[in-house]
Design a protein around this motif. Structure first.
Motif, PDB file in Angstrom:
ATOM      1  N   ASP A   1       0.708  -1.377  -0.090  1.00 14.45           N
ATOM      2  CA  ASP A   1      -0.033   0.488   0.037  1.00 14.45           C
ATOM      3  C   ASP A   1       0.651   1.186   0.196  1.00 14.45           C
ATOM      4  N   PRO A   2       0.277   2.376  -0.052  1.00 16.42           N
ATOM      5  CA  PRO A   2       0.746   4.030  -0.296  1.00 16.42           C
ATOM      6  C   PRO A   2       2.392   3.443   1.134  1.00 16.42           C
ATOM      7  N   VAL A   3       2.529   3.197   2.393  1.00 16.07           N
ATOM      8  CA  VAL A   3       3.183   2.702   3.377  1.00 16.07           C
ATOM      9  C   VAL A   3       4.343   1.504   3.606  1.00 16.07           C
ATOM     10  N   ARG A   4       3.849   0.585   2.961  1.00 14.60           N
ATOM     11  CA  ARG A   4       4.086  -1.076   3.626  1.00 14.60           C
ATOM     12  C   ARG A   4       4.800  -1.362   1.713  1.00 14.60           C
ATOM     13  N   TYR A   5       5.960  -2.082   2.226  1.00 14.27           N
ATOM     14  CA  TYR A   5       6.599  -2.894   0.669  1.00 14.27           C
ATOM     15  C   TYR A   5       6.895  -3.298   0.978  1.00 14.27           C
ATOM     16  N   ILE A   6       7.535  -4.786   0.142  1.00 18.36           N
ATOM     17  CA  ILE A   6       7.896  -5.864   0.748  1.00 18.36           C
ATOM     18  C   ILE A   6       9.333  -5.366   0.154  1.00 18.36           C
ATOM     19  N   SER A   7      10.625  -5.789   1.241  1.00 18.71           N
ATOM     20  CA  SER A   7      11.835  -6.124   0.173  1.00 18.71           C
ATOM     21  C   SER A   7      13.137  -7.157   0.869  1.00 18.71           C
ATOM     22  N   ASN A   8      14.369  -6.859   1.574  1.00 17.99           N
ATOM     23  CA  ASN A   8      15.585  -7.406   1.971  1.00 17.99           C
ATOM     24  C   ASN A   8      16.064  -7.030   2.376  1.00 17.99           C
ATOM     25  N   HIS A   9      17.660  -7.515   3.298  1.00 15.27           N
ATOM     26  CA  HIS A   9      18.557  -7.105   3.473  1.00 15.27           C
ATOM     27  C   HIS A   9      19.600  -6.852   2.550  1.00 15.27           C
ATOM     28  N   SER A  10      19.514  -6.382   1.744  1.00 18.28           N
ATOM     29  CA  SER A  10      20.589  -6.268   0.402  1.00 18.28           C
ATOM     30  C   SER A  10      20.692  -5.387   0.195  1.00 18.28           C
ATOM     31  N   SER A  11      22.045  -3.787   0.664  1.00 23.17           N
ATOM     32  CA  SER A  11      22.711  -3.102   1.237  1.00 23.17           C
ATOM     33  C   SER A  11      23.306  -2.389  -0.402  1.00 23.17           C
ATOM     34  N   GLY A  12      23.503  -3.354  -0.789  1.00 22.37           N
ATOM     35  CA  GLY A  12      24.106  -2.620  -2.196  1.00 22.37           C
ATOM     36  C   GLY A  12      25.353  -3.564  -2.362  1.00 22.37           C
ATOM     37  N   ALA A  13      26.175  -3.044  -1.074  1.00 27.08           N
ATOM     38  CA  ALA A  13      27.771  -2.939  -1.167  1.00 27.08           C
ATOM     39  C   ALA A  13      28.240  -3.824  -2.072  1.00 27.08           C
ATOM     40  N   GLN A  14      28.102  -5.216  -2.130  1.00 24.75           N
ATOM     41  CA  GLN A  14      28.561  -5.176  -3.393  1.00 24.75           C
ATOM     42  C   GLN A  14      28.479  -5.173  -4.983  1.00 24.75           C
TER      43      GLN A  14
ATOM     44  N   PHE B   1      24.516 -10.125   4.287  1.00 22.45           N
ATOM     45  CA  PHE B   1      24.191  -9.095   3.923  1.00 22.45           C
ATOM     46  C   PHE B   1      24.241  -7.978   5.323  1.00 22.45           C
ATOM     47  N   GLY B   2      24.534  -6.230   3.971  1.00 23.87           N
ATOM     48  CA  GLY B   2      25.135  -5.312   5.005  1.00 23.87           C
ATOM     49  C   GLY B   2      26.308  -5.871   5.923  1.00 23.87           C
ATOM     50  N   GLY B   3      26.529  -6.887   5.537  1.00 18.65           N
ATOM     51  CA  GLY B   3      28.352  -6.475   6.202  1.00 18.65           C
ATOM     52  C   GLY B   3      30.062  -5.885   5.041  1.00 18.65           C
ATOM     53  N   ALA B   4      30.915  -6.144   5.755  1.00 20.56           N
ATOM     54  CA  ALA B   4      31.993  -5.031   4.720  1.00 20.56           C
ATOM     55  C   ALA B   4      32.490  -6.922   3.894  1.00 20.56           C
ATOM     56  N   GLU B   5      32.403  -8.282   4.798  1.00 24.88           N
ATOM     57  CA  GLU B   5      33.073  -9.484   3.881  1.00 24.88           C
ATOM     58  C   GLU B   5      32.076 -10.202   2.912  1.00 24.88           C
ATOM     59  N   ASN B   6      32.966 -10.884   1.935  1.00 21.89           N
ATOM     60  CA  ASN B   6      31.985 -12.454   1.421  1.00 21.89           C
ATOM     61  C   ASN B   6      32.710 -13.518   1.085  1.00 21.89           C
ATOM     62  N   THR B   7      32.115 -14.572   0.860  1.00 20.64           N
ATOM     63  CA  THR B   7      32.588 -15.303   0.719  1.00 20.64           C
ATOM     64  C   THR B   7      31.864 -15.551  -0.820  1.00 20.64           C
ATOM     65  N   VAL B   8      32.614 -16.103  -1.744  1.00 23.19           N
ATOM     66  CA  VAL B   8      31.255 -16.536  -3.145  1.00 23.19           C
ATOM     67  C   VAL B   8      32.384 -17.759  -3.596  1.00 23.19           C
ATOM     68  N   HIS B   9      31.099 -18.880  -4.369  1.00 23.85           N
ATOM     69  CA  HIS B   9      31.680 -19.423  -5.712  1.00 23.85           C
ATOM     70  C   HIS B   9      31.198 -19.363  -6.860  1.00 23.85           C
ATOM     71  N   ILE B  10      32.198 -19.487  -7.730  1.00 19.92           N
ATOM     72  CA  ILE B  10      31.735 -18.712  -9.004  1.00 19.92           C
ATOM     73  C   ILE B  10      31.529 -19.983  -9.745  1.00 19.92           C
ATOM     74  N   VAL B  11      30.627 -20.353 -10.221  1.00 21.16           N
ATOM     75  CA  VAL B  11      30.075 -21.566 -11.045  1.00 21.16           C
ATOM     76  C   VAL B  11      29.764 -20.806 -12.316  1.00 21.16           C
ATOM     77  N   THR B  12      30.549 -22.111 -12.989  1.00 22.36           N
ATOM     78  CA  THR B  12      30.628 -21.671 -14.056  1.00 22.36           C
ATOM     79  C   THR B  12      29.921 -22.926 -15.052  1.00 22.36           C
ATOM     80  N   GLU B  13      30.090 -22.886 -16.657  1.00 28.27           N
ATOM     81  CA  GLU B  13      29.416 -23.957 -16.624  1.00 28.27           C
ATOM     82  C   GLU B  13      29.726 -25.557 -16.787  1.00 28.27           C
ATOM     83  N   GLY B  14      32.116 -26.161 -16.759  1.00 26.57           N
ATOM     84  CA  GLY B  14      31.790 -27.028 -16.403  1.00 26.57           C
ATOM     85  C   GLY B  14      33.066 -26.853 -15.063  1.00 26.57           C
ATOM     86  N   ALA B  15      32.977 -25.804 -14.009  1.00 21.87           N
ATOM     87  CA  ALA B  15      33.605 -26.373 -12.503  1.00 21.87           C
ATOM     88  C   ALA B  15      33.066 -24.768 -11.851  1.00 21.87           C
TER      89      ALA B  15
END
Length: 398
Positions: free
Chosen positions: A201-214, A358-372
């Protein structure tokens, strides 16, 4: 740095002309030489004496200077620079450039040059949004002219909106990118970032905790490698980096529209945390709390931005990278997502409670490609971004 680079700076007539003084200072701090050209209208806002003093060179103002014209001085001026910068670039200058007019020294130089041109538009918001200006912008971009800005903000005329000339440091970043030899020079990359918000409605919304930092860190890293970056961002908490074309959006549908409008591109990275669903019928007024009764919300599925772009035919970016924020079976879910969406890579990360992603300064990622699958160690988001941008440069032949 810009050591040894020669910038031909054309100052157009607008209130933003005063910013050219700081721009000249910033360029010379970085080792560039600046040859200034002023239109007659520009002299109404800033004096040639001030410009010449900061540039350390005379200001060129007249097309018909007989001493210089004996050697076709205006042709020489247009050819010796590494980059021609028009700041501020007024609506009038944009129109003349589009039409191919050569009515004074500035427009003659622009017609006579085979050097890359970078424009920093500055004008009233209604002028920027006028259909004629939009046509001129599209044509100039098609002709190979690069743009930085304009930004949103208060106008000297009292209005608010897009039209403010980009700040000097933002222009410097764009200049560094334009004349640099980075591995992504000449490449156009779309980056989505931040959360989306789906109204209830005009005052409520659905969202998540992403900060946009990455996403912000990645856009900055791509700019550092010379890319032209279109930064399509939801309402994150981290401000956009300098040197990118910022396209603010709120909902998933707005984000899809913005991404499609930014195409064609060499690569697209979808780092935004896009809401999967939206409320099918948004209430026109605030929903009131009624004792003992809960509102019934009916949901509709949002467009799949990553899949839409990844499964394009003609015009698909050469490299399409998605992000997967998972709370369990991170790699397995990312592999399934990559196959389902048909993108080239998935950057998967664990956002479960306690990871601080979410919202932090660090991240642990995995790069998934077609074969690896590549498992990267925990590192700062800036380091993740720099490493991913370098991988993208290698994939794009940089």
């Amino acid at each position: 740095m810009l050591v040894g680079k020669r910038i031909l700076l054309i100052v157009g007539g607008g209130i933003a002309a005063y910013k050219c003084l700081d721009l000249i200072r910033r360029l010379r701090e970085r080792g560039a030489s600046v040859t200034p050209v002023m239109t007659r209208a520009a002299e109404e806002f800033v004096t040639p004496l001030s410009v010449a003093a900061l540039a350390g060179e005379e200001v060129h103002r007249d097309l018909f200077d007989l001493t210089k014209e004996a050697e076709m001085g205006h042709i020489q001026l247009s050819r010796v620079a590494d980059l021609v910068v028009v700041a501020p670039c007024t609506a009038d200058l944009m129109g003349k450039m589009t039409a191919g007019l050569a009515t004074d020294l500035a427009t003659t130089l622009l017609m006579a040059t085979d050097t890359p041109v970078l424009c920093a538009p500055a004008m009233n918001v209604r002028m920027w949004q006028h259909p004629a200006t939009r046509r001129n912008l599209a044509q100039l971009q098609a002709d190979g002219v690069a743009f930085v800005g304009p930004d949103d903000g208060d106008m000297a005329c009292g209005e608010y909106g897009p039209g403010r000339m980009a700040e000097p440091l933002e222009i410097v970043t764009a200049i560094e990118r334009a004349v640099g030899q980075g591995p992504l020079a000449g490449k156009r990359v779309i980056v989505t970032s931040g959360p989306t918000r789906e109204p209830i409605d005009p005052v409520r919304y659905i969202s998540n905790h992403s900060s946009g930092a990455q996403g912000t860190a990645l856009a900055r890293a791509l700019v550092d490698l010379g890319a032209e970056v279109v930064f399509v961002t939801g309402p994150g908490r981290v401000p956009p980096p300098p040197g990118v074309q910022v396209v603010p959006v709120t909902t998933a549908r707005e984000m899809l529209d913005a991404v499609q409008a930014a195409l064609p591109a060499d690569a697209a990275v979808f780092a935004a945390a896009v809401a999967d669903w939206r409320v099918a019928e948004v209430a026109g007024s605030k929903m009131k709390k009624t004792a003992g009764k809960m509102p019934a919300l009916h949901f509709a599925e949002n467009p799949d931005i990553l899949a839409t772009v990844a499964q394009m035919g003609a015009g698909r970016p050469e490299l399409v990278v998605g992000f997967a924020a998972e709370t369990d079976d991170v790699v397995a879910n990312a592999q399934a997502k990559r196959a389902r969406k048909r993108c080239d890579w998935i950057v998967a990360n664990d956002v479960s409670e306690g990871t601080g992603t979410f919202g932090g300064a660090e991240n642990t990622v995995h790069i998934v490609t077609e074969g690896a699958v590549e498992d990267w160690p925990r590192m700062t988001k800036d380091d993740v971004a720099a490493r991913l941008a370098q991988r993208m440069a290698e994939a794009l032949g940089g």
